[in-house]
Design a protein around this motif. Structure first.
Motif, PDB file in Angstrom:
ATOM      1  N   GLU A  11      58.204 -27.913   6.415  1.00 13.28           N
ATOM      2  CA  GLU A  11      58.058 -29.151   5.633  1.00 13.28           C
ATOM      3  C   GLU A  11      59.125 -29.242   4.546  1.00 13.28           C
ATOM      4  O   GLU A  11      59.730 -30.305   4.328  1.00 13.28           O
ATOM      5  CB  GLU A  11      56.668 -29.217   5.016  1.00 13.28           C
ATOM      6  N   ALA A  12      59.367 -28.135   3.859  1.00 10.91           N
ATOM      7  CA  ALA A  12      60.357 -28.131   2.786  1.00 10.91           C
ATOM      8  C   ALA A  12      61.757 -28.371   3.333  1.00 10.91           C
ATOM      9  O   ALA A  12      62.541 -29.153   2.770  1.00 10.91           O
ATOM     10  CB  ALA A  12      60.291 -26.805   2.030  1.00 10.91           C
ATOM     11  N   ALA A  13      62.106 -27.695   4.428  1.00 11.90           N
ATOM     12  CA  ALA A  13      63.433 -27.877   5.021  1.00 11.90           C
ATOM     13  C   ALA A  13      63.620 -29.303   5.520  1.00 11.90           C
ATOM     14  O   ALA A  13      64.700 -29.890   5.366  1.00 11.90           O
ATOM     15  CB  ALA A  13      63.638 -26.879   6.164  1.00 11.90           C
ATOM     16  N   GLU A  14      62.577 -29.878   6.102  1.00 10.40           N
ATOM     17  CA  GLU A  14      62.671 -31.262   6.572  1.00 10.40           C
ATOM     18  C   GLU A  14      62.827 -32.238   5.408  1.00 10.40           C
ATOM     19  O   GLU A  14      63.541 -33.237   5.532  1.00 10.40           O
ATOM     20  CB  GLU A  14      61.433 -31.606   7.398  1.00 10.40           C
ATOM     21  N   ALA A  15      62.171 -31.941   4.289  1.00 11.07           N
ATOM     22  CA  ALA A  15      62.307 -32.811   3.112  1.00 11.07           C
ATOM     23  C   ALA A  15      63.750 -32.795   2.606  1.00 11.07           C
ATOM     24  O   ALA A  15      64.320 -33.838   2.253  1.00 11.07           O
ATOM     25  CB  ALA A  15      61.348 -32.362   2.015  1.00 11.07           C
ATOM     26  N   GLY A  16      64.350 -31.601   2.561  1.00  7.32           N
ATOM     27  CA  GLY A  16      65.742 -31.510   2.158  1.00  7.32           C
ATOM     28  C   GLY A  16      66.664 -32.199   3.138  1.00  7.32           C
ATOM     29  O   GLY A  16      67.621 -32.891   2.742  1.00  7.32           O
ATOM     30  N   ALA A  17      66.396 -32.029   4.429  1.00  4.48           N
ATOM     31  CA  ALA A  17      67.233 -32.631   5.466  1.00  4.48           C
ATOM     32  C   ALA A  17      67.195 -34.155   5.396  1.00  4.48           C
ATOM     33  O   ALA A  17      68.207 -34.822   5.634  1.00  4.48           O
ATOM     34  CB  ALA A  17      66.791 -32.148   6.843  1.00  4.48           C
ATOM     35  N   ALA A  46      68.586 -32.868  -2.608  1.00  4.08           N
ATOM     36  CA  ALA A  46      67.899 -32.175  -1.516  1.00  4.08           C
ATOM     37  C   ALA A  46      67.154 -30.959  -2.047  1.00  4.08           C
ATOM     38  O   ALA A  46      66.021 -30.669  -1.634  1.00  4.08           O
ATOM     39  CB  ALA A  46      68.901 -31.765  -0.441  1.00  4.08           C
ATOM     40  N   GLU A  47      67.797 -30.231  -2.968  1.00  5.04           N
ATOM     41  CA  GLU A  47      67.126 -29.066  -3.552  1.00  5.04           C
ATOM     42  C   GLU A  47      65.863 -29.480  -4.300  1.00  5.04           C
ATOM     43  O   GLU A  47      64.818 -28.822  -4.169  1.00  5.04           O
ATOM     44  CB  GLU A  47      68.072 -28.325  -4.491  1.00  5.04           C
ATOM     45  N   GLN A  48      65.932 -30.556  -5.050  1.00  6.66           N
ATOM     46  CA  GLN A  48      64.743 -30.995  -5.788  1.00  6.66           C
ATOM     47  C   GLN A  48      63.623 -31.394  -4.845  1.00  6.66           C
ATOM     48  O   GLN A  48      62.440 -31.109  -5.106  1.00  6.66           O
ATOM     49  CB  GLN A  48      65.094 -32.169  -6.705  1.00  6.66           C
ATOM     50  N   ALA A  49      63.957 -32.028  -3.734  1.00  9.96           N
ATOM     51  CA  ALA A  49      62.937 -32.392  -2.751  1.00  9.96           C
ATOM     52  C   ALA A  49      62.253 -31.151  -2.190  1.00  9.96           C
ATOM     53  O   ALA A  49      61.028 -31.117  -2.005  1.00  9.96           O
ATOM     54  CB  ALA A  49      63.567 -33.205  -1.624  1.00  9.96           C
ATOM     55  N   ILE A  50      63.040 -30.111  -1.935  1.00 10.13           N
ATOM     56  CA  ILE A  50      62.482 -28.850  -1.425  1.00 10.13           C
ATOM     57  C   ILE A  50      61.594 -28.199  -2.483  1.00 10.13           C
ATOM     58  O   ILE A  50      60.473 -27.748  -2.186  1.00 10.13           O
ATOM     59  CB  ILE A  50      63.619 -27.902  -1.008  1.00 10.13           C
ATOM     60  N   LEU A  51      62.083 -28.151  -3.716  1.00 10.82           N
ATOM     61  CA  LEU A  51      61.313 -27.530  -4.795  1.00 10.82           C
ATOM     62  C   LEU A  51      60.002 -28.268  -5.035  1.00 10.82           C
ATOM     63  O   LEU A  51      58.974 -27.648  -5.347  1.00 10.82           O
ATOM     64  CB  LEU A  51      62.141 -27.485  -6.078  1.00 10.82           C
ATOM     65  N   ASP A  52      60.009 -29.579  -4.901  1.00  6.83           N
ATOM     66  CA  ASP A  52      58.783 -30.351  -5.075  1.00  6.83           C
ATOM     67  C   ASP A  52      57.741 -29.959  -4.032  1.00  6.83           C
ATOM     68  O   ASP A  52      56.553 -29.785  -4.353  1.00  6.83           O
ATOM     69  CB  ASP A  52      59.075 -31.847  -4.978  1.00  6.83           C
ATOM     70  N   GLY A  55      56.606 -26.342  -4.831  1.00  4.47           N
ATOM     71  CA  GLY A  55      55.858 -26.273  -6.076  1.00  4.47           C
ATOM     72  C   GLY A  55      54.441 -26.797  -5.948  1.00  4.47           C
ATOM     73  O   GLY A  55      53.510 -26.253  -6.565  1.00  4.47           O
ATOM     74  N   ARG A  56      54.266 -27.852  -5.167  1.00  2.00           N
ATOM     75  CA  ARG A  56      52.925 -28.402  -4.976  1.00  2.00           C
ATOM     76  C   ARG A  56      52.014 -27.437  -4.237  1.00  2.00           C
ATOM     77  O   ARG A  56      50.839 -27.288  -4.563  1.00  2.00           O
ATOM     78  CB  ARG A  56      53.000 -29.728  -4.216  1.00  2.00           C
ATOM     79  N   ALA A  57      52.572 -26.772  -3.222  1.00  2.00           N
ATOM     80  CA  ALA A  57      51.746 -25.918  -2.367  1.00  2.00           C
ATOM     81  C   ALA A  57      51.634 -24.478  -2.854  1.00  2.00           C
ATOM     82  O   ALA A  57      50.618 -23.811  -2.624  1.00  2.00           O
ATOM     83  CB  ALA A  57      52.299 -25.927  -0.940  1.00  2.00           C
ATOM     84  N   ARG A  58      52.695 -23.974  -3.532  1.00  2.00           N
ATOM     85  CA  ARG A  58      52.720 -22.569  -3.947  1.00  2.00           C
ATOM     86  C   ARG A  58      53.230 -22.470  -5.391  1.00  2.00           C
ATOM     87  O   ARG A  58      54.305 -21.919  -5.645  1.00  2.00           O
ATOM     88  CB  ARG A  58      53.623 -21.751  -3.021  1.00  2.00           C
ATOM     89  N   PRO A  59      52.477 -22.990  -6.349  1.00  2.00           N
ATOM     90  CA  PRO A  59      52.951 -23.022  -7.740  1.00  2.00           C
ATOM     91  C   PRO A  59      53.150 -21.645  -8.365  1.00  2.00           C
ATOM     92  O   PRO A  59      53.868 -21.527  -9.368  1.00  2.00           O
ATOM     93  CB  PRO A  59      51.849 -23.800  -8.467  1.00  2.00           C
ATOM     94  N   ASP A  60      52.542 -20.618  -7.793  1.00  2.00           N
ATOM     95  CA  ASP A  60      52.654 -19.280  -8.378  1.00  2.00           C
ATOM     96  C   ASP A  60      53.802 -18.462  -7.795  1.00  2.00           C
ATOM     97  O   ASP A  60      54.055 -17.345  -8.249  1.00  2.00           O
ATOM     98  CB  ASP A  60      51.346 -18.502  -8.187  1.00  2.00           C
ATOM     99  N   ASP A  61      54.487 -19.003  -6.794  1.00  2.00           N
ATOM    100  CA  ASP A  61      55.594 -18.277  -6.179  1.00  2.00           C
ATOM    101  C   ASP A  61      56.887 -18.496  -6.960  1.00  2.00           C
ATOM    102  O   ASP A  61      57.084 -19.546  -7.580  1.00  2.00           O
ATOM    103  CB  ASP A  61      55.816 -18.745  -4.738  1.00  2.00           C
ATOM    104  N   ALA A  62      57.764 -17.514  -6.918  1.00  2.00           N
ATOM    105  CA  ALA A  62      59.094 -17.670  -7.497  1.00  2.00           C
ATOM    106  C   ALA A  62      60.013 -18.363  -6.500  1.00  2.00           C
ATOM    107  O   ALA A  62      59.751 -18.366  -5.287  1.00  2.00           O
ATOM    108  CB  ALA A  62      59.669 -16.310  -7.876  1.00  2.00           C
ATOM    109  N   VAL A  63      61.081 -18.948  -7.009  1.00  2.00           N
ATOM    110  CA  VAL A  63      62.078 -19.609  -6.168  1.00  2.00           C
ATOM    111  C   VAL A  63      63.463 -19.219  -6.654  1.00  2.00           C
ATOM    112  O   VAL A  63      63.720 -19.209  -7.862  1.00  2.00           O
ATOM    113  CB  VAL A  63      61.937 -21.145  -6.204  1.00  2.00           C
TER     114      VAL A  63
END
Length: 265
Positions: A11-17, A46-52, A55-63
């Motif tokens: 989902e994240a990669a598709e959002a960036g794409a 594209a990076e912001q779309a991926i981070l969004d 962030g919504r699904a895994r707010p506790d993970d680092a990036v």
């Protein structure tokens, strides 16, 4: 029901794409980072779309992301590696060779990954057990093959191992041209193509690729698909050697290592 890690990577990669596609062909200011390396608005958006999505699904993970660096503490041992546009120079020159890479490192291992081709509308992905390419809503298992004899070689500087290996010298070696046909895509999409059987191998001499936002996804895809993946010295990537040789099979890998070792002898 919560989304699985591999579905989230897709989902994240598709959002960036989607952002990369929408920005293709438009005039964008270049933001210089180092000599010969720059970002565009497409990279940033594209990076912001991926981070969004992450962030919504895994707010506790680092990036760790190409443009914005590291966010989050990673106290849970989970870090997402994000390259929103691998092939920025291609993209800026209106050449449709680029990828959007998202990978999850859990502890010291990349456990899921997705590499999206914005222009072919394909996503190469792995859940850590199997690897597939998704196109038109259908998943097809990745099957490496050396039949094409095409070897993609990274010719972009810097060349950290030039004293013992230089890609340009490999291309001039008659032993190489007798066995293989070189290609230069200049994006890590070509690493995913090795896993998919569209390239016989990929060679680069970059540093620390397992933790690279550019290469982590492609390496994971190749390893899960059953490719032979080592450093330039033939040692496992975790052994700390430089570079990458990702080959569809043992025979191709051995032939390339022989050619590489000739340069250092």
């Amino acid at each position: 029901m919560s989304i699985t890690d591999h579905a989230l990577a897709i989902e994240a990669a598709e959002a960036g794409a989607a952002v990369v596609r929408s920005r293709y062909g438009s005039t964008m200011t270049r933001v210089m980072k180092t000599a010969g390396d720059f970002a565009t608005a497409a990279d940033v958006e594209a990076e912001q779309a991926i981070l969004d999505v992450l962030g919504r699904a895994r707010p506790d993970d680092a990036v760790v992301a190409e443009e914005s660096g590291r966010t989050g503490t990673g106290d849970n041992g989970r870090t997402w590696l994000v390259d929103p546009l691998c092939g920025t120079l291609n993209f800026a020159a209106r050449t449709t060779l680029a990828s959007v890479n998202v990978a999850l490192r859990t502890g010291s291992e990349v456990t899921v990954a997705a590499s999206a081709d914005p222009f072919a509308d394909e996503v190469f992905w792995t859940d850590g057990t199997t690897a597939y390419v998704r196109g038109a809503g259908t998943d097809e298992r990745l099957v490496p093959s050396a039949e094409s004899t095409l070897v993609d070689v990274n010719l972009d500087p810097p060349f950290p191992n030039r004293d013992v290996f230089l890609a340009a010298r490999l291309l001039a070696d008659e032993g190489f041209t007798e066995q293989f046909r070189p290609r230069v895509v200049s994006t890590s999409l070509a690493v995913a193509w090795v896993a998919a059987g569209r390239r016989a191998a990929y060679v680069t001499d970059r540093h620390d690729l397992r933790n690279s936002v550019h290469f982590a996804a492609g390496i994971a895809l190749c390893q899960v698909a059953g490719c032979v993946v080592t450093g330039l010295d033939g040692q496992p990537l975790h052994a700390g050697g430089d570079g990458l040789v990702a080959a569809a099979d043992e025979r191709t890998h051995a032939a390339l290592l022989t050619l590489i070792r000739k340069q250092g002898s």
